[in-house]
Structure formats: structure tokens, C-alpha cells
Design an enzyme around this catalytic site. Sequence first.
Site, PDB file in Angstrom:
ATOM      1  N   LYS A 100      78.664 -12.335  51.574  1.00  0.00           N
ATOM      2  CA  LYS A 100      77.530 -11.441  51.312  1.00  0.00           C
ATOM      3  C   LYS A 100      76.545 -11.479  52.488  1.00  0.00           C
ATOM      4  O   LYS A 100      75.944 -10.463  52.838  1.00  0.00           O
ATOM      5  CB  LYS A 100      76.829 -11.791  49.995  1.00  0.00           C
ATOM      6  N   GLY A 124      63.377 -15.228  33.876  1.00  0.00           N
ATOM      7  CA  GLY A 124      62.981 -14.247  34.894  1.00  0.00           C
ATOM      8  C   GLY A 124      63.122 -12.852  34.335  1.00  0.00           C
ATOM      9  O   GLY A 124      64.175 -12.482  33.833  1.00  0.00           O
ATOM     10  N   ALA A 161      64.192  -7.128  37.710  1.00  0.00           N
ATOM     11  CA  ALA A 161      65.233  -6.123  37.505  1.00  0.00           C
ATOM     12  C   ALA A 161      66.530  -6.752  36.997  1.00  0.00           C
ATOM     13  O   ALA A 161      67.098  -6.291  36.000  1.00  0.00           O
ATOM     14  CB  ALA A 161      65.480  -5.370  38.816  1.00  0.00           C
ATOM     15  N   ASN A 174      70.136 -15.003  45.588  1.00  0.00           N
ATOM     16  CA  ASN A 174      70.754 -14.526  46.808  1.00  0.00           C
ATOM     17  C   ASN A 174      70.781 -15.589  47.894  1.00  0.00           C
ATOM     18  O   ASN A 174      69.905 -16.438  47.927  1.00  0.00           O
ATOM     19  CB  ASN A 174      69.859 -13.401  47.333  1.00  0.00           C
ATOM     20  N   GLY A 229      67.331  -9.866  35.696  1.00  0.00           N
ATOM     21  CA  GLY A 229      67.267 -10.553  34.413  1.00  0.00           C
ATOM     22  C   GLY A 229      67.178  -9.569  33.260  1.00  0.00           C
ATOM     23  O   GLY A 229      67.889  -9.689  32.250  1.00  0.00           O
ATOM     24  N   SER A 247      67.227  -4.394  50.514  1.00  0.00           N
ATOM     25  CA  SER A 247      66.335  -5.002  49.523  1.00  0.00           C
ATOM     26  C   SER A 247      65.244  -5.881  50.145  1.00  0.00           C
ATOM     27  O   SER A 247      64.107  -5.885  49.681  1.00  0.00           O
ATOM     28  CB  SER A 247      67.151  -5.813  48.523  1.00  0.00           C
ATOM     29  N   GLU A 269      63.354 -13.361  50.785  1.00  0.00           N
ATOM     30  CA  GLU A 269      64.219 -14.552  50.749  1.00  0.00           C
ATOM     31  C   GLU A 269      64.569 -15.041  52.153  1.00  0.00           C
ATOM     32  O   GLU A 269      65.739 -15.131  52.539  1.00  0.00           O
ATOM     33  CB  GLU A 269      65.493 -14.226  49.959  1.00  0.00           C
TER      34      GLU A 269
END
Lengths: 317, 317
Positions: free
Chosen positions: B192, B15, B18, B110, B20, B263, B275
Site C-alpha cells: 500500500k 472511532g 468515516a 494506515n 468506523g 487522502s 499520518e
Amino acid sequence: MNTPFPSKPRIAIVGSGALGTYYGARLAKAGFDVHFLVRSGRAAVMARGIRLKTPTERVQLKKVHAYATTEEIGPCDLVIVAVKATANDALAKLLPPLVHAHTVVLTLQNGLGVEEPVAEIVGPQRTAGAICYIGAMRTGPGVVECTFPGLMMIGEFGRPAADRTRAIAAVFNKAGVKCESHDNLEEQRWRKLVWNVPFNGIAIAAGGITTDVIMADEGLRTLARRLMEEIVETAAKFGHQIPRSFMDLQFERTAKTGQYRPSSLVDFQEGRLVELEEIWGEPVRRAKSVGAAVPRLEMLYWLLRHKIATRKGAKKR
Amino acid sequence: MNTPFPSKPRIAIVGSGALGTYYGARLAKAGFDVHFLVRSGRAAVMARGIRLKTPTERVQLKKVHAYATTEEIGPCDLVIVAVKATANDALAKLLPPLVHAHTVVLTLQNGLGVEEPVAEIVGPQRTAGAICYIGAMRTGPGVVECTFPGLMMIGEFGRPAADRTRAIAAVFNKAGVKCESHDNLEEQRWRKLVWNVPFNGIAIAAGGITTDVIMADEGLRTLARRLMEEIVETAAKFGHQIPRSFMDLQFERTAKTGQYRPSSLVDFQEGRLVELEEIWGEPVRRAKSVGAAVPRLEMLYWLLRHKIATRKGAKKR
């Protein structure tokens, strides 16, 4: 309240939107003595009269008694409040000149807690309310397009129907407006919320969608059901028993309606005032007052309140 | 798992977004043997290398081992999965060429349920996960702007941290990436979510608003708190005790952050994959599996799912 309601009442219509214009013109056309408060577009209404277009007919009322103030109208037997609940501040000034000892003030406003402000001004004994199942849109001064004449349900504020309630229903029926009197106006209001809360609300909250889109999305359709259940459970705490079959019926009807834009969504999208407190805020407060759990209704209220408050170019409440 | 983790591991980065790019370049710059899978913009990365901009420094990695396929990379000791969970379908093809008997596959994804798809492909014993508290954005091929280097928390899939976990944390720390190993990765993931579920979700559901707007609106701020409580109560049913003070801390920090675009909102607004299942869907399903009531979380999931599904011009999942 036991004074007989006159068979030829003097009638005032406060508010010249779709509902006031439609019902007022119907009543006047049937020969009743109707006086309209028209604050914008009065010259046009006086010059061209009122025109109604319904699915089956066109109605034209040439001579309209239109006034700029309620002082000019003076006391009436029946006062129909057809301004939005969101304009209630104005009623304290508008209503007093219209009432005598036996006046009935009938509010056509939507949602919960709409009789209370009227009762505060004219007294609870003069206060009645109507729930209007109607599709009507004002397309210009004195011009109303009615797509669905529907049904009006009327009742007294906090009391069963009285002789005068049935007399007023008879007046509307004579004018071609299907009208029923009910012993429990409050329960009828909760019943109307069973549809309005989820469908008007989700339509706005989900970004401006029609009822067919809600029905086609499994999550939103389930959400509508859960919201209905919260309303029904809260209504039960106030002694209003609404059967599950009533909820099922709402879904069956909505499935048949097709691409329908709920009235609050129309108001929202066209920058008009949305009945936020009457449809969502007041039910939340009543639920909390009796300890009913309404997590989704409250969340919907918060989302709508934010959306309405931050809407661009809209009229403020 | 008891085989010592090599002190000079061969590392693959799957990947080239950003995260990776950022972590891979950090590791390579520290002298580790890093191999990048770069499927778009590979020529640019090979020609110009990787450039990182952080609040305190600029890092340039001139020579980048960039590959078009994982077959060309071959087996590694550490495989860092830095594609979005929404791209998991591709992993079944990408991962097998990268693993040997003692490979650790570390997913940076995530949300909940992100280790499971990796474990299905490479086996649970090879699977580990990381939670990245970082602010980083890819602004072009091989170019990443990092506004907040933050912290990485790593742990094993369904087991406490092992020697290899601590060894991997040491590798990151040597590369200037603050990294802690934790015995309970799953609990860290729930923690999180305590922030991500409400703030990422409300930001999208309320029509695209930043966290300061949520904090300034009493209803939305209370909604964020209620959503946090639903997450904390569900986590507790899985044995993860998250104290109330942790929720308070989230609000204190968010109040200080100012005008922040979460995000998921960035992803949503820029037409990128959101996600949805990892942050909202999976927590709802886990809550239901243990009978935890999550009415607001579920409602948020339904609203977001509809918004994402009907978003114009977006990539499909």
C-alpha cells in the site's frame, strides 16, 4: 588575449538591474568611461542619474550615458553582462555591436553554464565570468540599495586568469569594488552552488521560508548538508576539490546571518524569473554526464521546476 | 488463537470517523451485535442513526448502540480500531475494558508500525490488522458518503492468517464488505505504501496538487517512480518481494483516476492530522535499520514534516 588590456577601458553595461547599475555607477564615479544599456526607465535615469545607498555611503552619479540599443553604444573594451541568465535569448542581438577584436565580455550571471551562451555569440576567447557575492536591490530606475558590497571573483572561460583578467580586477578595485581574479572560475562557480543549491532551493521548496527557519529544523538542516555533499561530490568528479571545511563554514556563516531570504526566494515570491536551470538544472545534467548520484538535487530540481511553472502571475522564462 | 471465533461475535467500533461508521453500520445492518464508541456527536447518532450513501445504495441504520466510554461497552470478541494512528495515545485507556481472553483487536490504521502500539496494550496474540482500500468521507455525525467500497485485506500481527482471521473475513463478507485474509499483512502494508508514499507525499510537498497534475509533470512523475523503487527495494530487504509490474500497475491505475486528491492531502488541507510517521517516518526508520538507501523518501519526509509542523490552524499531533 595577450593584447594588453587598456588602462582606461571603454565599458558597456548590459542590463540595468541591481548589479549592472551598482557596478556601472561605481566604475563611472571612479572616472571610467561607462555606457549603460537601459531599456526601461531610461528617461528617469537620464534625468535623475543613478543613486546608490550602501551601508557606509551614498553615491550619486549625475551624468549617465544611457542608451536604448547597443548599436548606439558601439564597440567597447569591457562588456559587463548584467542581465539574468533567464534573459539570454536577447544576448545574441545585444552583444555583437559591442565587441571588437580584443573586447572582454564579462558575465555576472549566477550558476553553471552561463559563460557558454556568451561564448557562442562572441567566441570563447572574448568570454570571462564573475561571481558576485553582493547584496543589492534595485528600488527604482537608477536607484540601488546595497546592503552588502561583498566581493567579486573573476576568471576566464575555461582557462586560467590572464594579464587582462588581473587588469580588469584592478579596474574594479580602483572603483571601490573588491575584486579578485581566479585561475579556476568553474571551481568558484561550484563553490557558490554549495550554498545556493540547498538554501535557495529549500527556501522555495519548503513553502517560502528564510534561512533561519531551515537552520532551526533538524530535517531541513540535514537536507541542506546532504545537498551540499552531492554538489561537492559532483564537483570532485570534474576535478574541483572542495574541502569539508568549506561546507562547515557555510553553516557557520548561515547560522549567524539570521532571518535571511535567499535571492531565488525573493525572485520567486516577487514573480520574477528564477535561475532554475543555472542553479539546479545544469548541475543535475553535469552530474548525470559523469555518473554522479544526485538523488536529492534532482528531486529538488523537479519540485522547484513544478513550483515555478505553476506559480501564479509570474513572468514566463 | 486456536479458540474458535464465534459466528455471532460481539463487536466494538472504536472511532466514529468515516471508516468506523461505515464498517460498523454495515456489520450492524447484517445483524451483528455492534457497539460504537462515539465521543463527539453521540446525541445526533442516537437520535438519527447512521446513514450511508454508496455508489449503488443507501443504507440506514436506525438503532445504534452508541457509548461515551469503552467501559460501558465492555468485553467484545472483535474490537475494530478506527481512530487514526495519530490518536494512538488514547488507545491505552480505551482498549483494556474491551478485551477478554480471546478478543481480536483489528486495527484499520494506515501505514507501517500501526499494529505495534495495539500489541503493546492488548498483547501481540490479540492483535490483527486491516488494510482498507476504500473511499469514504464522514459528512456529519453518523453520515458517511462512500464513493468506492473497495476491499479490505486482513491479517495477523507477525504471523500467517489463522482460522479466526478467516472467520473475521467471513463476518465482513456477510456484511457486504469485500474482505480477504492474507498470510503476510506486513507485505500488504508495504504494497500500500508503494502508492501512498509517492502520491500522498508529492501531492502535499509540491504545494497541494492532485494526482493528474503529478502524472502530467515529467519530473514529478519520475520522482513518484523513484520513490516507489525505494519502497520496493526496502521491502525486499525485509523479505517482501514486490514485482516491478506492481509499480507499473499503480501508474496505469493512477493515469485513469483523473483529478484525485490523495487522502493525506485532504487531511493536510483541511487542518486534520496527517499520518506522517506511519506513511513516511516509519518506512525511513526501517530502511535505515537495514541499511537501505532512501534519499528521496527521507527528503520527502523532512519536507512534509516541516510543512505539517508549520501549517497554520492545524490540530497538533
